[in-house]
Write an enzyme that holds these catalytic residues in place. Structure first.
Site, PDB file in Angstrom:
ATOM      1  N   GLU A 106     -48.025 -40.618  -9.629  1.00  0.00           N
ATOM      2  CA  GLU A 106     -47.818 -40.634 -11.068  1.00  0.00           C
ATOM      3  C   GLU A 106     -47.393 -39.221 -11.957  1.00  0.00           C
ATOM      4  O   GLU A 106     -46.951 -38.658 -12.625  1.00  0.00           O
ATOM      5  CB  GLU A 106     -49.284 -41.246 -11.565  1.00  0.00           C
ATOM      6  CG  GLU A 106     -50.219 -40.701 -11.528  1.00  0.00           C
ATOM      7  CD  GLU A 106     -51.076 -40.615 -10.297  1.00  0.00           C
ATOM      8  OE1 GLU A 106     -52.359 -39.994 -10.333  1.00  0.00           O
ATOM      9  OE2 GLU A 106     -50.435 -40.919  -9.110  1.00  0.00           O
ATOM     10  N   CYS A 113     -53.792 -41.763  -3.570  1.00  0.00           N
ATOM     11  CA  CYS A 113     -55.372 -41.224  -3.222  1.00  0.00           C
ATOM     12  C   CYS A 113     -56.243 -41.752  -2.537  1.00  0.00           C
ATOM     13  O   CYS A 113     -56.128 -42.641  -2.104  1.00  0.00           O
ATOM     14  CB  CYS A 113     -55.264 -39.932  -4.335  1.00  0.00           C
ATOM     15  SG  CYS A 113     -56.591 -38.068  -3.497  1.00  0.00           S
ATOM     16  N   HIS A 156     -50.340 -37.940  -4.883  1.00  0.00           N
ATOM     17  CA  HIS A 156     -50.224 -38.388  -7.008  1.00  0.00           C
ATOM     18  C   HIS A 156     -49.157 -38.912  -7.861  1.00  0.00           C
ATOM     19  O   HIS A 156     -48.500 -38.224  -7.870  1.00  0.00           O
ATOM     20  CB  HIS A 156     -51.067 -37.994  -7.311  1.00  0.00           C
ATOM     21  CG  HIS A 156     -51.988 -37.860  -7.300  1.00  0.00           C
ATOM     22  ND1 HIS A 156     -53.417 -38.721  -8.000  1.00  0.00           N
ATOM     23  CD2 HIS A 156     -53.203 -37.208  -6.069  1.00  0.00           C
ATOM     24  CE1 HIS A 156     -54.061 -37.980  -7.264  1.00  0.00           C
ATOM     25  NE2 HIS A 156     -54.636 -37.798  -6.258  1.00  0.00           N
TER      26      HIS A 156
END
Length: 223
Positions: A201, A100, A199
């Protein structure tokens, strides 16, 4: 942690930063030794085998010739800290993953420009933030990222209102959403730098997203 690849993870300095904890758990699970880097813990002088530049506030517009935005959330101390780490990673050939804001800042360090607020450009997609994979992204058929993730069409999450406009030197756009807005960049002629606008994660439960971190691990081990 002896023998594990040491991966620096830059990000927010707040104690409870969800992105850091998700990144830490993902990297630990894959066999890495993650080290948090922030303005409160700059890790100056330390050496890493790879670097992750995570998401967060807007990149300071003065870094790429943008206009001042009165309501923008900017952390210039973090900008400068991460710029130093990105430059070091590039100079020393560390594998580099931008997430990002991280992808945007890597692009700026390489001389590229950003779209400061893409909400007015939305026609076929929504700018509503979501941690769930609700956005469609298409990857270039000749991109390393498509080869790595083993697919050209993805469903990803979305938490941003800025994006890469012009790729920096040595970078190319390899992913776009349905409005044609950049969603991924990678180094041209190299596999050492990847930047994604989503994202991963928060999508660690998807095998395609875990491949991003496994790539980082593999490249770190090769060094």
């Amino acid at each position: 942690m002896a023998g594990r690849p040491r991966i620096g993870v830059t990000g927010d300095h707040r104690r409870w930063a969800p992105s850091w904890w998700c990144l830490k758990l993902t990297l630990l699970a894959l066999g890495a030794s993650p080290r948090r880097i922030s303005v409160r813990a700059p890790a100056e002088g330390e050496h890493f085998d790879a670097l992750v530049v995570s998401g967060g506030n807007d990149v300071g517009p003065e870094l790429y010739g943008g206009d001042a935005q009165p309501k923008a959330r900017i952390d210039r101390h973090r900008d400068q800290l991460e710029i130093r780490w990105i430059e070091r990673a590039i100079d020393e050939g560390w594998p580099l993953l931008g997430i990002c804001r991280g992808a945007q800042l890597i692009n700026v360090v390489c001389g590229g420009k950003l779209i400061q607020d893409l909400r007015a450009l939305r026609r076929r997609t929504s700018n509503r933030a979501s941690l769930l994979p609700t956005k469609r992204v298409e990857l270039g058929k000749d991109s390393f990222l498509a080869q790595l993730l083993r697919r050209r069409r993805l469903r990803v999450n979305s938490l941003h209102h800025q994006a890469v406009e012009t790729p920096g030197k040595g970078l190319r756009m390899v992913g776009r959403d349905r409005d044609g807005i950049c969603q991924a960049i990678e180094a041209s002629g190299s596999e050492a730098v990847i930047g994604v606008q989503w994202h991963p994660e928060y999508l660690f439960y998807l095998s395609s997203q875990r491949r991003l971190f496994r790539w980082l691990m593999r490249r770190a081990e090769e060094r």
